[in-house]
Design a protein around this motif. Structure first.
Motif, PDB file in Angstrom:
ATOM      1  N   ASN A 120       0.819  -1.209   0.000  1.00 13.67           N
ATOM      2  CA  ASN A 120       0.000   0.000   0.000  1.00 13.67           C
ATOM      3  C   ASN A 120       0.854   1.260   0.000  1.00 13.67           C
ATOM      4  O   ASN A 120       0.447   2.318   0.480  1.00 13.67           O
ATOM      5  N   GLU A 121       2.063   1.138  -0.568  1.00 15.90           N
ATOM      6  CA  GLU A 121       2.961   2.277  -0.744  1.00 15.90           C
ATOM      7  C   GLU A 121       3.619   2.172  -2.115  1.00 15.90           C
ATOM      8  O   GLU A 121       3.596   1.124  -2.756  1.00 15.90           O
ATOM      9  N   GLY A 122       4.221   3.272  -2.561  1.00 17.56           N
ATOM     10  CA  GLY A 122       5.008   3.237  -3.773  1.00 17.56           C
ATOM     11  C   GLY A 122       4.229   3.638  -5.024  1.00 17.56           C
ATOM     12  O   GLY A 122       3.035   3.961  -4.993  1.00 17.56           O
ATOM     13  N   PHE A 123       4.930   3.584  -6.160  1.00 21.28           N
ATOM     14  CA  PHE A 123       4.396   4.059  -7.439  1.00 21.28           C
ATOM     15  C   PHE A 123       3.151   3.280  -7.864  1.00 21.28           C
ATOM     16  O   PHE A 123       2.133   3.879  -8.241  1.00 21.28           O
ATOM     17  N   LEU A 124       3.222   1.944  -7.814  1.00 20.39           N
ATOM     18  CA  LEU A 124       2.086   1.152  -8.266  1.00 20.39           C
ATOM     19  C   LEU A 124       0.853   1.387  -7.392  1.00 20.39           C
ATOM     20  O   LEU A 124      -0.279   1.383  -7.895  1.00 20.39           O
ATOM     21  N   HIS A 125       1.059   1.604  -6.110  1.00 24.44           N
ATOM     22  CA  HIS A 125      -0.079   1.881  -5.222  1.00 24.44           C
ATOM     23  C   HIS A 125      -0.727   3.210  -5.595  1.00 24.44           C
ATOM     24  O   HIS A 125      -1.967   3.315  -5.617  1.00 24.44           O
ATOM     25  N   VAL A 126       0.082   4.224  -5.895  1.00 22.64           N
ATOM     26  CA  VAL A 126      -0.459   5.525  -6.305  1.00 22.64           C
ATOM     27  C   VAL A 126      -1.270   5.378  -7.586  1.00 22.64           C
ATOM     28  O   VAL A 126      -2.383   5.907  -7.722  1.00 22.64           O
ATOM     29  N   MET A 127      -0.719   4.635  -8.573  1.00 23.98           N
ATOM     30  CA  MET A 127      -1.426   4.425  -9.836  1.00 23.98           C
ATOM     31  C   MET A 127      -2.735   3.663  -9.606  1.00 23.98           C
ATOM     32  O   MET A 127      -3.761   3.959 -10.228  1.00 23.98           O
ATOM     33  N   LEU A 128      -2.700   2.682  -8.704  1.00 21.91           N
ATOM     34  CA  LEU A 128      -3.901   1.904  -8.430  1.00 21.91           C
ATOM     35  C   LEU A 128      -4.982   2.769  -7.791  1.00 21.91           C
ATOM     36  O   LEU A 128      -6.160   2.685  -8.179  1.00 21.91           O
ATOM     37  N   ARG A 129      -4.610   3.605  -6.828  1.00 21.54           N
ATOM     38  CA  ARG A 129      -5.597   4.466  -6.184  1.00 21.54           C
ATOM     39  C   ARG A 129      -6.160   5.493  -7.162  1.00 21.54           C
ATOM     40  O   ARG A 129      -7.366   5.790  -7.130  1.00 21.54           O
ATOM     41  N   LEU A 130      -5.309   6.033  -8.038  1.00 20.09           N
ATOM     42  CA  LEU A 130      -5.811   6.947  -9.058  1.00 20.09           C
ATOM     43  C   LEU A 130      -6.806   6.239  -9.967  1.00 20.09           C
ATOM     44  O   LEU A 130      -7.831   6.813 -10.364  1.00 20.09           O
ATOM     45  N   HIS A 131      -6.506   5.001 -10.307  1.00 23.72           N
ATOM     46  CA  HIS A 131      -7.357   4.244 -11.223  1.00 23.72           C
ATOM     47  C   HIS A 131      -8.647   3.808 -10.548  1.00 23.72           C
ATOM     48  O   HIS A 131      -9.694   3.733 -11.201  1.00 23.72           O
ATOM     49  N   LEU A 132      -8.590   3.531  -9.252  1.00 22.51           N
ATOM     50  CA  LEU A 132      -9.766   3.023  -8.545  1.00 22.51           C
ATOM     51  C   LEU A 132     -10.700   4.121  -8.057  1.00 22.51           C
ATOM     52  O   LEU A 132     -11.913   4.038  -8.246  1.00 22.51           O
ATOM     53  N   ASP A 133     -10.133   5.141  -7.403  1.00 24.32           N
ATOM     54  CA  ASP A 133     -11.019   6.120  -6.757  1.00 24.32           C
ATOM     55  C   ASP A 133     -10.440   7.532  -6.691  1.00 24.32           C
ATOM     56  O   ASP A 133     -11.036   8.394  -6.044  1.00 24.32           O
ATOM     57  N   MET A 134      -9.302   7.780  -7.312  1.00 27.41           N
ATOM     58  CA  MET A 134      -8.671   9.117  -7.287  1.00 27.41           C
ATOM     59  C   MET A 134      -8.444   9.594  -5.848  1.00 27.41           C
ATOM     60  O   MET A 134      -8.553  10.777  -5.559  1.00 27.41           O
ATOM     61  N   PHE A 135      -8.172   8.656  -4.933  1.00 33.51           N
ATOM     62  CA  PHE A 135      -7.936   8.962  -3.525  1.00 33.51           C
ATOM     63  C   PHE A 135      -9.158   9.604  -2.872  1.00 33.51           C
ATOM     64  O   PHE A 135      -9.032  10.340  -1.901  1.00 33.51           O
ATOM     65  N   ALA A 136     -10.348   9.314  -3.397  1.00 33.83           N
ATOM     66  CA  ALA A 136     -11.576   9.906  -2.855  1.00 33.83           C
ATOM     67  C   ALA A 136     -12.513   8.856  -2.278  1.00 33.83           C
ATOM     68  O   ALA A 136     -13.677   9.158  -2.004  1.00 33.83           O
ATOM     69  N   GLY A 137     -12.046   7.628  -2.082  1.00 37.10           N
ATOM     70  CA  GLY A 137     -12.867   6.602  -1.464  1.00 37.10           C
ATOM     71  C   GLY A 137     -14.006   6.140  -2.357  1.00 37.10           C
ATOM     72  O   GLY A 137     -13.946   6.209  -3.588  1.00 37.10           O
ATOM     73  N   ILE A 138     -15.080   5.675  -1.717  1.00 33.02           N
ATOM     74  CA  ILE A 138     -16.195   5.096  -2.449  1.00 33.02           C
ATOM     75  C   ILE A 138     -16.845   6.102  -3.385  1.00 33.02           C
ATOM     76  O   ILE A 138     -17.278   5.757  -4.497  1.00 33.02           O
ATOM     77  N   TRP A 139     -16.881   7.387  -2.983  1.00 37.18           N
ATOM     78  CA  TRP A 139     -17.504   8.386  -3.853  1.00 37.18           C
ATOM     79  C   TRP A 139     -16.665   8.624  -5.099  1.00 37.18           C
ATOM     80  O   TRP A 139     -17.216   8.851  -6.187  1.00 37.18           O
ATOM     81  N   GLY A 140     -15.348   8.549  -4.958  1.00 42.08           N
ATOM     82  CA  GLY A 140     -14.493   8.652  -6.134  1.00 42.08           C
ATOM     83  C   GLY A 140     -14.691   7.480  -7.075  1.00 42.08           C
ATOM     84  O   GLY A 140     -14.713   7.640  -8.304  1.00 42.08           O
TER      85      GLY A 140
END
Length: 373
Positions: A120-140
């Motif tokens: 849950n750290e690093g480049f791939l984690h950032v890309m995954l969160r951007l792809h999944l929810d843009m760091f905005a949780g369920i609403w994202g």
């Protein structure tokens, strides 16, 4: 098709595309490295051993994980589909957000701990969160799902318009005379129709993936409750059966399947008195579909085994189609190339819209300058 109908479809294509294009670009760019997440992930440095997979004691593994983080709990075990490893998260409570887990990784054959960066750290984690929810949780996630629906509308309307707009051209023709915008239009149409099937599948499965949280809640509220109701009250609710015994009971009850996830009592995917074990099959199709088994936490006895409902199965089947990770590296390369072409389609669409808006303005400025001279 009448001119009025063409205008309606053209309006629908233009505005559905404009609203979602920036977010579609974000998803395509962030999704590109995720296609190769296994290849870009950490080197596990697994040893070659003669023992059979899964011979390490999971009770010992959990005890070692807890000893390394005193005062924490282990809410889940996550087995890897492709490697003989298990990820053991520790957290302050059973209901802690997974984003706050600390993971330890162990070889399931020997019990040896493997040092790797936190997933849950690093480049791939950032890309995954951007792809999944843009760091905005369920609403994202739900917002991106809505953008995906608009993208599906743009794809369908683009297909409808392709015939009328190219009926006098040979397929694949790119007109070299008529200006830059005309060449970009022909390239946009060619690349768009060339990636139509892939782009449609990826967009539709992406929309399904955004429904993961509602699907999980629906399963928890229906089937999980029904499965738990089949169990008799525990004689000694405070007692906890050995995890190794639980896994042995589950494997005996569901032979020929592989354990993928273990949810301990008190987590959202189990009950206060049951351990939930999620298994998959061994074929390319069944290894993507989970089968839940519920075991009494005090005795280890399996109390219920069920197939997941159709809507959950649709979710599981859509995930490999979305990332193209069911056919090995060659298919991943094809997925990546199609992703790059799709980025070109999206960028060219933005350019065409901007060029159409800018051309009348620049023409009027030129006429004023000529008149002033």
């Amino acid at each position: 098709m009448t001119p009025r109908t063409i205008r309606v479809w053209s309006w629908l294509h233009r505005w559905s595309s404009l609203v979602c294009t920036i977010f579609a670009l974000l998803l395509c760019v962030a999704g590109l490295p995720l296609i190769f997440k296994d290849e870009l992930g950490p080197d596990l440095k697994l040893e070659t051993v003669s023992t059979a997979p899964g011979t390490a004691s999971m009770d010992d593994v959990v005890a070692r994980a807890l000893a390394a983080w005193p005062g924490q709990v282990v809410p889940y075990l996550f087995y890897d589909r492709d490697h003989p490893i298990v990820k053991v998260p520790t957290a302050p409570a059973m209901t802690t957000d997974p984003a706050d887990f600390h993971y330890q990784v162990f070889d399931t054959r020997t019990g040896r701990q493997i040092e790797i960066p936190q997933p849950n750290e690093g480049f791939l984690h950032v890309m995954l969160r951007l792809h999944l929810d843009m760091f905005a949780g369920i609403w994202g996630t739900l917002f991106l799902g809505f953008m995906g629906l608009l993208l599906c509308i743009a794809i369908v309307s683009g297909v409808v318009l392709y015939g009328p707009f190219t009926r006098r051209l040979d397929f694949g023709a790119v007109r070299r005379h008529g200006g830059r915008r005309l060449r970009w239009l022909d390239l946009h149409n060619l690349l768009g129709i060339g990636t139509l099937a892939w782009f449609g599948v990826v967009s539709f499965t992406g929309v399904i993936n955004t429904l993961a949280a509602p699907i999980e809640m629906a399963w928890q509220a229906s089937q999980l409750v029904e499965m738990a109701s089949q169990a008799k009250p525990a004689v000694n609710a405070a007692r906890r059966a050995s995890l190794d015994d639980v896994l042995s009971e589950v494997r005996a009850a569901v032979p020929g399947m592989n354990v993928m996830t273990v949810a301990f009592p008190g987590t959202p995917f189990a009950t206060p008195s049951h351990v939930a074990v999620f298994l998959t099959g061994n074929t390319p199709i069944t290894n993507r579909v989970l089968k839940p088994a519920l075991a009494d936490a005090s005795s280890g006895r399996v109390v219920s085994v069920r197939d997941m409902p159709w809507y959950a199965t649709a979710l599981f089947m859509s995930q490999p189609l979305h990332f193209g990770d069911y056919g090995g590296l060659p298919l991943k390369i094809i997925w990546a190339l199609l992703d790059i072409v799709t980025i070109a389609v999206l960028v060219s669409g933005l350019y065409l819209w901007w060029a159409k808006r800018w051309r009348p303005v620049s023409g009027a400025i030129a006429k004023r300058l000529a008149a002033a001279a």
